[in-house]
Design an enzyme around this catalytic site. Structure first.
Site, PDB file in Angstrom:
ATOM      1  N   HIS A  60       0.860  -1.188   0.000  1.00  0.00           N
ATOM      2  CA  HIS A  60       0.000   0.000   0.000  1.00  0.00           C
ATOM      3  C   HIS A  60       0.893   1.233   0.000  1.00  0.00           C
ATOM      4  O   HIS A  60       2.113   1.130   0.135  1.00  0.00           O
ATOM      5  CB  HIS A  60      -0.976  -0.018   1.168  1.00  0.00           C
ATOM      6  CG  HIS A  60      -0.367   0.065   2.541  1.00  0.00           C
ATOM      7  ND1 HIS A  60       0.506  -0.885   3.038  1.00  0.00           N
ATOM      8  CD2 HIS A  60      -0.504   0.974   3.533  1.00  0.00           C
ATOM      9  CE1 HIS A  60       0.856  -0.559   4.275  1.00  0.00           C
ATOM     10  NE2 HIS A  60       0.274   0.572   4.591  1.00  0.00           N
ATOM     11  N   HIS A  62       1.144   3.920   1.970  1.00  0.00           N
ATOM     12  CA  HIS A  62       1.578   4.636   3.167  1.00  0.00           C
ATOM     13  C   HIS A  62       3.084   4.867   3.075  1.00  0.00           C
ATOM     14  O   HIS A  62       3.835   3.967   2.704  1.00  0.00           O
ATOM     15  CB  HIS A  62       1.287   3.786   4.415  1.00  0.00           C
ATOM     16  CG  HIS A  62       0.160   4.301   5.258  1.00  0.00           C
ATOM     17  ND1 HIS A  62      -0.571   3.467   6.069  1.00  0.00           N
ATOM     18  CD2 HIS A  62      -0.350   5.542   5.450  1.00  0.00           C
ATOM     19  CE1 HIS A  62      -1.481   4.184   6.717  1.00  0.00           C
ATOM     20  NE2 HIS A  62      -1.372   5.440   6.347  1.00  0.00           N
ATOM     21  N   ASP A  64       5.524   4.947   5.138  1.00  0.00           N
ATOM     22  CA  ASP A  64       6.517   4.100   5.825  1.00  0.00           C
ATOM     23  C   ASP A  64       6.858   2.858   5.002  1.00  0.00           C
ATOM     24  O   ASP A  64       7.927   2.278   5.172  1.00  0.00           O
ATOM     25  CB  ASP A  64       6.068   3.696   7.240  1.00  0.00           C
ATOM     26  CG  ASP A  64       4.723   3.018   7.305  1.00  0.00           C
ATOM     27  OD1 ASP A  64       3.787   3.507   6.651  1.00  0.00           O
ATOM     28  OD2 ASP A  64       4.597   2.000   8.030  1.00  0.00           O
ATOM     29  N   HIS A  65       5.985   2.493   4.052  1.00  0.00           N
ATOM     30  CA  HIS A  65       6.224   1.291   3.241  1.00  0.00           C
ATOM     31  C   HIS A  65       6.939   1.584   1.925  1.00  0.00           C
ATOM     32  O   HIS A  65       7.269   0.656   1.185  1.00  0.00           O
ATOM     33  CB  HIS A  65       4.902   0.557   2.985  1.00  0.00           C
ATOM     34  CG  HIS A  65       4.341  -0.016   4.258  1.00  0.00           C
ATOM     35  ND1 HIS A  65       4.347  -1.364   4.541  1.00  0.00           N
ATOM     36  CD2 HIS A  65       3.818   0.597   5.350  1.00  0.00           C
ATOM     37  CE1 HIS A  65       3.822  -1.559   5.746  1.00  0.00           C
ATOM     38  NE2 HIS A  65       3.500  -0.384   6.252  1.00  0.00           N
ATOM     39  N   HIS A 151      -7.396  -1.972   5.569  1.00  0.00           N
ATOM     40  CA  HIS A 151      -6.555  -1.003   6.274  1.00  0.00           C
ATOM     41  C   HIS A 151      -7.234   0.367   6.187  1.00  0.00           C
ATOM     42  O   HIS A 151      -6.582   1.397   6.128  1.00  0.00           O
ATOM     43  CB  HIS A 151      -5.172  -1.010   5.602  1.00  0.00           C
ATOM     44  CG  HIS A 151      -4.086  -0.274   6.311  1.00  0.00           C
ATOM     45  ND1 HIS A 151      -3.936  -0.240   7.672  1.00  0.00           N
ATOM     46  CD2 HIS A 151      -3.035   0.451   5.812  1.00  0.00           C
ATOM     47  CE1 HIS A 151      -2.846   0.462   7.976  1.00  0.00           C
ATOM     48  NE2 HIS A 151      -2.297   0.908   6.875  1.00  0.00           N
ATOM     49  N   ASP A 174      -0.266  -4.101   6.043  1.00  0.00           N
ATOM     50  CA  ASP A 174      -0.955  -3.529   7.200  1.00  0.00           C
ATOM     51  C   ASP A 174      -2.453  -3.834   7.108  1.00  0.00           C
ATOM     52  O   ASP A 174      -3.001  -3.933   6.017  1.00  0.00           O
ATOM     53  CB  ASP A 174      -0.787  -2.007   7.214  1.00  0.00           C
ATOM     54  CG  ASP A 174       0.619  -1.566   7.596  1.00  0.00           C
ATOM     55  OD1 ASP A 174       1.467  -2.419   7.873  1.00  0.00           O
ATOM     56  OD2 ASP A 174       0.847  -0.338   7.624  1.00  0.00           O
ATOM     57  N   HIS A 238       7.257  -4.999  11.745  1.00  0.00           N
ATOM     58  CA  HIS A 238       6.599  -3.684  11.818  1.00  0.00           C
ATOM     59  C   HIS A 238       6.100  -3.459  13.247  1.00  0.00           C
ATOM     60  O   HIS A 238       4.937  -3.175  13.482  1.00  0.00           O
ATOM     61  CB  HIS A 238       5.439  -3.703  10.798  1.00  0.00           C
ATOM     62  CG  HIS A 238       4.691  -2.431  10.559  1.00  0.00           C
ATOM     63  ND1 HIS A 238       3.866  -1.857  11.485  1.00  0.00           N
ATOM     64  CD2 HIS A 238       4.567  -1.645   9.465  1.00  0.00           C
ATOM     65  CE1 HIS A 238       3.285  -0.784  10.967  1.00  0.00           C
ATOM     66  NE2 HIS A 238       3.705  -0.634   9.736  1.00  0.00           N
TER      67      HIS A 238
HETATM   68 ZN   LIG Z   1      -0.176   1.382   6.543  1.00  0.00          ZN
HETATM   69 ZN   LIG Z   2       2.843   0.559   8.138  1.00  0.00          ZN
END
Ligand SMILES: [Zn+2]
Ligand SMILES: [Zn+2]
Length: 274
Positions: A60, A62, A64-65, A151, A174, A238
């Site tokens: 996805h 986001h 952080d990914h 998510h 996530d 994570h």
């Molecule tokens: Zn996420």
């Molecule tokens: Zn995440």
């Protein structure tokens, strides 16, 4: 298959944990799943490099990914000795994100083209395939299936099931437990799930931080998903908050209360073979 947790951290900065990223080695095929903070550093720690990747799977969008997808693209570009495609698979809007990264790299690319006119005359060749649940495709020696995750309000988000020589691995990304996650995990040899500790997150009286509880699997929920799906090995990553030294068994016990199979967790570069 070999599974290496490149980054076991989360959006919360941690000196010892990179952001979410996992390397899967399926025979000669290397697949990177997500590209969080420090992913290229950890790839080198795992004996790999972006130019060795057959494909990148994004669960996805986001930050952080994929915050270091930029570094994957740049390092792949500068180390390629010929025009070499980098294949990136992700949910709808992945192309938009990659276009933005490439736009940010325009000055850098122009300097390199100007500096090496006789050996570098191509732009980065990034081939994006936007995927939706139910799709199947092949990367090298591995078969990939795409699943749906929950998510919300992050949409769309996907999970991946990777099959190679009779073994199967699911990367859940996530999200909270749902029937489609159970379905793609069914009977898998291993299941990698991003997790949070509800008991510890709840201690922080900050509304924006507490909001994360409603769209992530807890350690216990990940274990319950693994049990429902009949998974053999549960791999947790994570960690929110980060596992502190000496806390590993506490985390493992929370999962073991709901799952009787093998449970793997640890620092960056923790690896297992399935
Ligand atoms: Zn996420
Ligand atoms: Zn995440």
């Amino acid at each position: 298959m070999e599974v290496i947790l490149l980054g076991t951290g989360s959006p919360m900065p941690d000196a010892k944990r990179g952001g979410p990223a996992t390397l899967v080695k399926a025979g000669a095929t290397q697949i990177l799943v997500d590209a969080g903070r420090a992913v290229v550093m950890r790839l080198t720690g795992a004996g790999s490099l972006p130019i060795f990747l057959s494909g990148v799977l994004i669960t996805h969008l986001h930050s952080d990914h994929l915050t270091d997808l930029n570094d994957v693209i740049t390092t792949h570009y500068v180390m390629s000795q010929a025009e070499t495609p980098l294949h990136i698979y992700g949910p709808p809007r992945t192309q938009e994100v990659v276009n933005g990264i490439l736009a940010s790299l325009a000055p850098d690319i122009s300097y390199r083209l100007a500096h090496h006119p006789d050996t570098l005359w191509w732009q980065p060749k990034i081939i994006v395939t936007e995927v939706t649940p139910g799709m199947t495709f092949t990367i090298g020696e591995a078969q990939i299936s795409v699943g749906e995750t929950n998510h919300a309000p992050v949409e769309p988000t996907v999970s991946y099931r990777i099959e190679h020589e009779g073994k199967s691995l699911v990367l859940g990304g996530d999200g909270i437990p749902c029937e489609t996650l159970d379905a793609i995990c069914k009977g898998a040899d291993a299941y990698v799930q991003t997790v949070i500790r509800e008991d510890l997150v709840s201690l922080v009286k900050n509304k924006r931080f507490l909001d994360i509880l409603d769209y992530h699997s807890t350690v216990e929920q990940a274990a319950q998903t693994a049990t429902r799906a009949g998974v053999k090995k549960l791999i947790l990553t994570h960690y929110v908050p980060s596992i502190q030294p000496g806390q590993e068994e506490e985390w493992r016990a929370l999962a073991a209360a709901h799952f009787a199979g093998e449970i793997l967790l640890g620092d960056d570069l923790t690896a297992t073979t399935i």
